[in-house]
Design a protein around this motif. Structure first.
Motif, short mmCIF file in Angstrom:
data_model
loop_
_atom_site.label_atom_id
_atom_site.label_comp_id
_atom_site.label_asym_id
_atom_site.label_seq_id
_atom_site.Cartn_x
_atom_site.Cartn_y
_atom_site.Cartn_z
N LYS A 550 0.79 -1.27 -0.03
CA LYS A 550 -0.06 -0.10 -0.04
C LYS A 550 0.93 1.23 -0.07
O LYS A 550 0.35 2.18 -0.78
N GLU A 551 1.83 1.11 1.14
CA GLU A 551 2.90 2.24 0.88
C GLU A 551 3.47 2.54 -0.54
O GLU A 551 3.69 3.64 -0.96
N MET A 568 -2.02 15.67 -7.39
CA MET A 568 -2.01 14.66 -6.57
C MET A 568 -2.89 15.21 -5.38
O MET A 568 -3.66 14.39 -4.89
N LYS A 569 -2.46 16.27 -5.02
CA LYS A 569 -3.21 17.04 -3.80
C LYS A 569 -4.52 17.14 -4.10
O LYS A 569 -5.36 17.18 -3.40
N LYS A 570 -4.94 17.69 -5.40
CA LYS A 570 -6.06 18.14 -5.88
C LYS A 570 -6.90 16.77 -5.87
O LYS A 570 -8.13 16.82 -5.34
N LEU A 571 -6.37 15.41 -6.21
CA LEU A 571 -7.22 14.20 -6.26
C LEU A 571 -7.60 13.93 -4.76
O LEU A 571 -8.62 13.23 -4.56
N THR A 577 -8.79 9.36 -0.03
CA THR A 577 -7.72 8.32 0.00
C THR A 577 -7.17 7.96 -1.41
O THR A 577 -7.82 8.06 -2.23
N PHE A 578 -5.98 7.32 -1.17
CA PHE A 578 -5.28 6.74 -2.27
C PHE A 578 -6.22 5.60 -3.08
O PHE A 578 -6.47 5.33 -4.11
N GLU A 579 -6.73 4.86 -1.96
CA GLU A 579 -7.72 3.73 -2.23
C GLU A 579 -8.99 4.05 -2.90
O GLU A 579 -9.25 3.50 -4.22
N ASN A 580 -9.49 5.32 -2.70
CA ASN A 580 -10.54 6.04 -3.45
C ASN A 580 -10.25 6.30 -4.99
O ASN A 580 -10.92 6.10 -5.95
#
Length: 610
Positions: A550-551, A568-571, A577-580
């Motif tokens: 995950k990391e 990336m900050k916008k996302l 979360t990264f998962e979303n």
């Protein structure tokens, strides 16, 4: 201040009292409507302070060991009962009766508010109305549900009905695709009735599964046949075969306790709509082997422990085998919690008396089987080996895992006759060194003692230093809990371990002193502790790898060509979360970034999965 002076200071108020021995070890926790009257009743004061006459042998023995006393004042008797129950579960006093299984049981439910309802599992009371619950089930709920979904073509997944087109389940004939309107509500309700019939009639479900198992076997599909065989066994174990029902539509909870020497067994039976929904049992053992069990306290603990949880389906009455002295108090406790008066009765004749007799017969058989097993069990051998007060039955083993300080995790595995995988726990850790990691793991476990009481024994993957750490943590919270540690022998350790020849050494405490044992590799006691350690290690490593992946994914996601830090900050701001982000569709990503960037992310994750 000595004990006699302390007794003179007792207040005329409700509360909980605690007795301690000369070493400060907790002996007993009790409740009182008036602390002064209740606590003083244990003693006589002339010619000197001694245990009172007419005490039971168990309580008399306990009072002879009492050297100090503490109490907590509460507003009323009801609060005293709740606090007493909570403290007993957390601290496991030596002379109190302890019950392990006070968890919330799973229920199968169906929400009739939905157009095309499906069967699901819950452990809590849901807010919506028009929900039908089935249970509680101590075992077999998931197996029943999986079996019904294989037999009846209900909507297979919660997300299916939200889709706009028929999916794979329709193609393999496991769903009639209500999402495309291929089945009406009326026709679907007939499927629901068929599914519910399998819940009401487990024998019908078992018969259907047995037939399917035989078909698989005849087709040489042995692996699938074995899976069905195991599922059938689990469903069968979920209830005692009584051969009778109540001939009424009542909901009744039954508790039966039978005592033999220093051991007792509790059988619970849950009747819903007049039929036995499920049953389970627990052995009741005092915290010291030579202490007898009081039937009144055993029933009180059993009933309060069970109804101290969320109960989706409350009974009309509770039936037990013995008249309770504090029945009114327990009925008031249940009424306060659920706003419903539920009488506790002891039937003398009729169907209910017959069912009580069935429960008691099962108690007798369970005690017989237990006595045969106990005489030669590895648990009894561990009691002798470590000079313990009682035979341990429930174990928790701890290990930690990390790689160069990354993805540091703690793991706990639980054993009670077998590995209880539903009770395994993972912990994401902040600490960097081994000592601090184990400290963080154990403190996290201690914090959960109120919801999930301490086991009989902790097994620590580590040496003398980590054992002492665990002992300090145990002592700081006052719980009665035995602890051992297992570590590789440190002899020329690099070469020794590389050759795989390092022996395991056991560390344990004996009267406050840490000792070590060098057992033969063939020793069954060592092999049992090694089995716990190895499972904890496997569980820790598997979670560590998952967290590491995950990391790594999150780090590499920041390095996608064309996706800079600002994007990336916008996302992350949008999806959380990264998962979303990973699970988002192209259309959803286009709501945040342009189509080109959205395609970069979609293709990136496809490459990862490929």
């Amino acid at each position: 201040m000595n004990l006699e002076e302390k007794l003179k200071q007792l207040p005329n108020e409700a509360g909980v009292y605690q007795y301690f021995d000369e070493k400060g070890k907790l002996l007993y926790i009790g409740k009182a409507k008036i602390l002064k009257n209740r606590v003083k009743s244990y003693f006589k004061f002339t010619p000197k302070l001694l245990p009172a006459d007419k005490l039971s042998p168990r309580i008399y023995k306990m009072i002879t060991e009492v050297k100090s006393l503490e109490w907590i004042v509460v507003p009323n008797e009801h609060d005293a009962l709740i606090l007493e129950n909570s403290l007993i579960k957390q601290l496991k006093p030596k002379y109190n009766i302890l019950l392990r299984d006070d968890k919330t049981y799973p229920y199968i439910y169906i929400n009739f508010n939905e157009n095309f309802p499906r069967l699901e599992i819950t452990r809590r009371v849901l807010k919506e109305k028009n929900i039908k619950y089935f249970g509680p089930y101590s075992t077999g709920a998931r197996d029943m549900l999986d079996s019904i979904y294989e037999i009846v073509p209900l909507v297979q997944k919660k997300s299916c009905i939200k889709g706009k087109e028929a999916c794979l389940f329709y193609q393999i004939k496991k769903c009639f695709a209500p999402c495309e309107g291929k089945i009406s509500k009326e026709e679907y309700s007939k499927l629901v009735d068929n599914a519910l019939n399998y819940i009401y009639n487990k024998n019908k479900l078992i018969s259907k599964l047995t037939k399917k198992m035989e078909e698989y076997s005849n087709e040489f599909r042995f692996e699938e046949a074995m899976k069905l065989r195991d599922r059938i066994k689990t469903i069968e174990k979920s209830q005692i075969q009584t051969g009778m029902d109540l001939a009424t539509n009542e909901n009744i909870d039954l508790f039966a306790i039978k005592i033999k020497d220093t051991k007792a067994v509790l059988v619970r039976m849950f009747f819903r709509d007049g039929k036995l929904a499920s049953s389970n049992h627990n052995y009741i053992k005092p915290n010291k082997e030579d202490i007898t069990i009081d039937i009144q306290e055993a029933y009180e603990r059993a009933i309060i422990n069970y109804y101290d949880n969320e109960i989706p389906v409350l009974p009309d009455e509770i039936i037990i085998t013995t008249e309770l002295e504090e029945k009114d108090e327990i009925e008031n406790f249940i009424k306060e919690k659920f706003s419903k008066k539920i009488p506790i009765i002891t039937p003398k004749r009729g169907k209910k008396k017959e069912i009580l007799n069935v429960a008691l017969d099962n108690c007798n058989e369970l005690l017989r089987l237990s006595s045969v097993k106990d005489t030669s069990s590895v648990y009894s051998q561990l009691k002798q080996l470590f000079n313990l007060d009682k035979v341990p039955n429930r174990f928790e083993c701890f290990d930690n895992s990390h790689m160069m300080g990354q993805a540091t995790v703690g793991a706990m595995v639980t054993w009670e006759e077998k590995f209880e995988k539903g009770d395994f726990r993972h912990y994401n850790l902040e600490s960097k060194d081994e000592y601090s990691q184990m400290r963080e793991t154990l403190l996290r476990r201690v914090e959960s003692f109120e919801k999930n009481p301490a086991p009989d024994m902790w097994v620590i993957d580590g040496g003398e230093t980590l054992l002492k750490l665990a002992i300090d943590i145990r002592n700081s919270c006052g719980v009665n809990l035995d602890i051992v540690a297992i570590a590789k022998e440190k002899l020329d350790f690099k070469a020794h371990r590389a050759k795989g020849s390092a022996k395991d050494i056991i560390f344990f405490e004996n009267n406050g002193i840490v000792e070590k044992l060098d057992l033969l590799p063939s020793d069954k006691r060592l092999q049992f502790i090694q089995r716990l350690r190895d499972e904890a290690h496997r569980f820790a490593i598997s979670f560590h790898k998952k967290q590491k992946r995950k990391e790594d994914t999150q780090i590499s996601l920041l390095q996608i060509k064309g996706i800079g830090e600002a994007k990336m900050k916008k996302l992350l701001l949008y999806f959380g979360t990264f998962e979303n982000i990973k699970n988002s569709s192209l259309e959803e990503l286009k709501d945040v970034l342009n189509e080109k960037d959205a395609m970069l992310i979609i293709n990136y994750f496809k490459t990862l999965e490929g």
